[in-house]
Motif scaffolding. Structure first.
Motif, PDB file in Angstrom:
ATOM      1  N   GLY A  20       0.837  -1.199   0.000  1.00 12.42           N
ATOM      2  CA  GLY A  20       0.000   0.000   0.000  1.00 12.42           C
ATOM      3  C   GLY A  20       0.869   1.244   0.000  1.00 12.42           C
ATOM      4  N   ASP A  39       9.743   3.670   7.299  1.00 10.42           N
ATOM      5  CA  ASP A  39       9.439   2.283   7.671  1.00 10.42           C
ATOM      6  C   ASP A  39      10.578   1.773   8.551  1.00 10.42           C
ATOM      7  N   LYS A  57       4.406 -17.980  -0.896  1.00  2.00           N
ATOM      8  CA  LYS A  57       4.241 -18.528  -2.255  1.00  2.00           C
ATOM      9  C   LYS A  57       5.508 -19.198  -2.759  1.00  2.00           C
ATOM     10  N   ALA A 324      -2.762  -7.738  -0.638  1.00  7.38           N
ATOM     11  CA  ALA A 324      -1.745  -6.814  -1.143  1.00  7.38           C
ATOM     12  C   ALA A 324      -2.262  -5.973  -2.315  1.00  7.38           C
TER      13      ALA A 324
HETATM   14  P1  FAD Z   1       2.029  -4.124   5.245  1.00  5.99           P
HETATM   15  O1  FAD Z   1       2.518  -4.959   4.140  1.00  5.99           O
HETATM   16  O2  FAD Z   1       1.629  -4.784   6.521  1.00  5.99           O
HETATM   17  O3  FAD Z   1       3.169  -3.071   5.519  1.00  5.99           O
HETATM   18  C1  FAD Z   1       3.085  -2.153   6.554  1.00  5.99           C
HETATM   19  C2  FAD Z   1       4.460  -1.595   6.816  1.00  5.99           C
HETATM   20  O4  FAD Z   1       4.317  -0.504   7.735  1.00  5.99           O
HETATM   21  C3  FAD Z   1       5.402  -2.596   7.469  1.00  5.99           C
HETATM   22  O5  FAD Z   1       6.640  -2.613   6.789  1.00  5.99           O
HETATM   23  C4  FAD Z   1       5.540  -2.058   8.898  1.00  5.99           C
HETATM   24  O6  FAD Z   1       6.821  -2.336   9.446  1.00  5.99           O
HETATM   25  C5  FAD Z   1       5.369  -0.563   8.666  1.00  5.99           C
HETATM   26  N1  FAD Z   1       4.966   0.172   9.872  1.00  5.99           N
HETATM   27  C6  FAD Z   1       4.125  -0.210  10.865  1.00  5.99           C
HETATM   28  N2  FAD Z   1       4.041   0.769  11.790  1.00  5.99           N
HETATM   29  C7  FAD Z   1       4.837   1.779  11.382  1.00  5.99           C
HETATM   30  C8  FAD Z   1       5.169   3.064  11.904  1.00  5.99           C
HETATM   31  N3  FAD Z   1       4.647   3.502  13.059  1.00  5.99           N
HETATM   32  N4  FAD Z   1       6.028   3.840  11.219  1.00  5.99           N
HETATM   33  C9  FAD Z   1       6.557   3.430  10.039  1.00  5.99           C
HETATM   34  N5  FAD Z   1       6.272   2.221   9.495  1.00  5.99           N
HETATM   35  C10 FAD Z   1       5.427   1.415  10.163  1.00  5.99           C
HETATM   36  N6  FAD Z   1      -1.998 -10.879   0.282  1.00  5.99           N
HETATM   37  C11 FAD Z   1      -2.188 -11.145  -1.038  1.00  5.99           C
HETATM   38  O7  FAD Z   1      -2.730 -10.311  -1.755  1.00  5.99           O
HETATM   39  N7  FAD Z   1      -1.801 -12.336  -1.577  1.00  5.99           N
HETATM   40  C12 FAD Z   1      -1.204 -13.306  -0.830  1.00  5.99           C
HETATM   41  O8  FAD Z   1      -0.860 -14.365  -1.361  1.00  5.99           O
HETATM   42  C13 FAD Z   1      -0.978 -13.045   0.543  1.00  5.99           C
HETATM   43  N8  FAD Z   1      -0.384 -13.965   1.326  1.00  5.99           N
HETATM   44  C14 FAD Z   1      -0.146 -13.674   2.631  1.00  5.99           C
HETATM   45  C15 FAD Z   1       0.469 -14.637   3.419  1.00  5.99           C
HETATM   46  C16 FAD Z   1       0.718 -14.393   4.755  1.00  5.99           C
HETATM   47  C17 FAD Z   1       1.396 -15.444   5.589  1.00  5.99           C
HETATM   48  C18 FAD Z   1       0.354 -13.139   5.319  1.00  5.99           C
HETATM   49  C19 FAD Z   1       0.631 -12.836   6.760  1.00  5.99           C
HETATM   50  C20 FAD Z   1      -0.271 -12.177   4.546  1.00  5.99           C
HETATM   51  C21 FAD Z   1      -0.528 -12.442   3.198  1.00  5.99           C
HETATM   52  N9  FAD Z   1      -1.170 -11.507   2.385  1.00  5.99           N
HETATM   53  C22 FAD Z   1      -1.402 -11.794   1.066  1.00  5.99           C
HETATM   54  C23 FAD Z   1      -1.662 -10.228   2.923  1.00  5.99           C
HETATM   55  C24 FAD Z   1      -0.707  -9.094   2.570  1.00  5.99           C
HETATM   56  O9  FAD Z   1       0.580  -9.386   3.071  1.00  5.99           O
HETATM   57  C25 FAD Z   1      -1.221  -7.790   3.134  1.00  5.99           C
HETATM   58  O10 FAD Z   1      -2.549  -7.579   2.731  1.00  5.99           O
HETATM   59  C26 FAD Z   1      -0.381  -6.628   2.661  1.00  5.99           C
HETATM   60  O11 FAD Z   1       0.965  -6.789   3.052  1.00  5.99           O
HETATM   61  C27 FAD Z   1      -0.930  -5.309   3.210  1.00  5.99           C
HETATM   62  O12 FAD Z   1      -0.145  -4.267   2.744  1.00  5.99           O
HETATM   63  P2  FAD Z   1      -0.019  -2.895   3.552  1.00  5.99           P
HETATM   64  O13 FAD Z   1       0.794  -2.011   2.685  1.00  5.99           O
HETATM   65  O14 FAD Z   1      -1.332  -2.455   4.010  1.00  5.99           O
HETATM   66  O15 FAD Z   1       0.791  -3.234   4.873  1.00  5.99           O
END
Ligand code: FAD
Length: 480
Positions: A20, A39, A57, A324
């Motif tokens: 995101g 981050d 995966k 994701a």
């Molecule tokens: P995230 O990827 O969670 O990233 C958030 C980031 O923010 C992290 O790096 C964190 O360290 C950082 N952060 C947190 N707090 C702070 C702060 N205060 N200051 C600065 N940085 C901070 N989704 C799919 O679409 N396909 C899949 O096959 C899939 N498989 C998955 C398998 C597993 C085992 C898991 C756990 C999840 C899977 N997902 C999958 C879900 C997917 O990983 C998430 O939906 C996606 O990563 C969300 O993206 P995001 O950008 O919202 O947050």
């Protein structure tokens, strides 16, 4: 602010560099905005790249190879028992992640985005404090919150690094292959990782509180997977609650309530996959006007705008389908809105894929959603036993189904179970987004022999023109 602290100003501050956050940062930079991303990790990627989609995966691809090699026996090719080198497996996963993280870091740098290592917390509606960073204070014109989510621990236990009670992160570290593994939770994370460990040699038991696996997914799509899991797992107990867990020196003692015997059992390790919660605590939201719901998810409108003028939020931290590609779409919307573009999150068909064996994928309206709101729909199912390609692959267990508007054949939803559904579902996504009718899908020629023909033939069933299956009207009365 404390004297002597380094402060910086930025047009767009992105907090969190998962799919995101980095999608938002990249889009904002491409639209000419000055962007800073913060981050705790040193390279972009977030949960998805480092402990989610990509490592899981990577292992699931090998899992599929192991299962396929076993299946090939029936087709005349036998392989020996696989020799699992865990250190090499971990190193392969590391190389995959490194290659992708380096690629993202390079894309980030070439766009001129400043990536700060540290943890951000709002001090006010236009400033954040960054801990453990050379720049401790940032003043922003707009912020995009993309802090993601984290695994929910089982009550009165926690996830210790190297402990026997693991989250998905611990499971993906693949420290060893436990003889007996308990998976708590029949959602996609539990099923995917359970299948990985079973392929590597663990005896896997799975418990799920609900009376079904993959709640929310149409059950006719889940049935082939459930049958397969019955063969791969030692035990699947639905309607079963874990009452307590006690981590001992060399095992975990678990007490259950429900459809499982005996009610107390020991396991070498336990994977807790009972859901994820948003990372919206300890980030100073109380110093802004951002509103969260009772579960901590940040409230946003269709432009990803929070209740605070300057602050947007995207990805898992806002809830919905925690995937994701959903986070990425939302990130782009937020960046475009900030840049003054007429953008909004207006998705009709968000796809989801479960990477088990068989896989399950769906998008748009499910049959259960249609029934729940009493919306009349026509459902057309094309079982893969009629597919030439599925037969050549020894994979006749699949099913392709279309949810259609009975009045005009508009495609409202698609669900598929079987092999490679990850590739097949995008035709449904495009069809639904384009407002396609069954006729559009049926008259688009699908190459032979491919699994994609099952999509064309499901649409042809609606028109009564399918070739490899009899339409209802042509079925003899005694043909069920
Ligand atoms: P995230 O990827 O969670 O990233 C958030 C980031 O923010 C992290 O790096 C964190 O360290 C950082 N952060 C947190 N707090 C702070 C702060 N205060 N200051 C600065 N940085 C901070 N989704 C799919 O679409 N396909 C899949 O096959 C899939 N498989 C998955 C398998 C597993 C085992 C898991 C756990 C999840 C899977 N997902 C999958 C879900 C997917 O990983 C998430 O939906 C996606 O990563 C969300 O993206 P995001 O950008 O919202 O947050």
């Amino acid at each position: 602010m404390v004297m002597g602290e380094l402060t910086q100003e930025t047009e767009v501050l992105v907090i969190g560099s998962g799919p995101g956050g980095y999608a938002a940062a990249f889009r904002a930079a491409d639209l000419g905005l000055d962007v800073t991303m913060v981050d705790p990790g040193s390279r972009p990627g977030g949960v998805c790249l480092f402990k989610g989609c990509i490592p899981s995966k990577t292992f699931l691809y090998l899992t599929e190879l192991i299962y396929d090699a076993d299946r090939a026996k029936d087709m005349g090719v036998s392989f020996g028992k696989p020799n699992i080198d865990l250190a090499a497996l971990r190193s392969w996963k590391g190389r995959v992640i490194d290659q992708m993280a380096d690629g993202l870091a390079s894309l980030n740098n070439r766009r001129g985005i400043q990536l700060l290592k540290g943890k951000a917390a709002f001090e006010s509606a236009d400033t954040v404090r960054v801990s453990n960073s050379e720049i401790s204070h940032i003043k922003f014109r707009h912020a995009i919150l993309a802090t993601g989510s984290q695994p929910i621990p089982f009550p009165r236990t926690d996830f210790k690094t190297g402990g026997r009670i693991m989250s998905s992160t611990g499971a993906l570290a693949l420290a060893d292959v436990p003889k007996k593994l308990l998976v708590i939770g029949g959602g996609y994370v539990g099923l995917e990782l359970g299948m990985v460990y079973a392929a590597l040699g663990s005896r896997v038991s799975l418990v799920e509180l609900e009376s079904r696996l993959l709640t929310g997914v149409d059950q006719d799509l889940v049935q082939p997977l459930h049958r397969r899991l019955n063969a791969v797992f030692e035990q699947i107990s639905l309607g079963t609650r874990v009452l307590s867990m006690e981590e001992r020196q060399d095992h975990v003692r678990v007490t259950f309530e429900g459809e499982i015997e005996p009610a107390q059992q020991t396991f070498d390790k336990v994977l807790v996959a009972i859901g994820r919660r948003p990372c919206s605590q300890d980030i100073g939201l109380e110093n802004t006007k951002v509103v969260v719901d009772e579960k901590g998810f940040v409230k946003v409108d269709e432009r990803q705008h929070t209740d605070d003028d300057r602050i947007f939020a995207v990805g898992d931290v806002v809830g919905g389908m925690m995937l994701a590609h959903k986070a990425t779409r939302e990130g782009k919307v937020a960046a475009e809105v900030i840049a003054g573009e007429p953008s909004a999150f207006d998705v009709r068909a968000m796809p989801a894929v479960v990477y088990t064996d068989p896989q399950i994928a769906w998008c748009g309206m499910t049959e259960e959603q249609a029934r729940a709101k009493a919306q009349p729909v026509t459902v057309q199912r094309f079982p893969w036993k009629f597919s030439g390609r599925a037969t050549t692959m020894g994979a006749p267990e699949g099913l392709t189904k279309l949810i259609l508007d009975p009045a005009n054949g508009r495609i409202l939803g698609m669900g598929i179970t079987g092999r490679d559904t990850e590739g097949l579902i995008s035709e449904g996504v495009l069809a639904i987004e384009m407002g396609a009718l069954a006729e559009d899908m049926a008259l688009s020629v699908h190459p032979h022999p491919t699994l994609s023909e099952t999509e064309g033939e499901a649409a042809e069933l609606f028109l009564g023109s399918a070739t490899h299956i009899l339409s209802k009207s042509r079925q003899p009365k005694n043909d069920k």
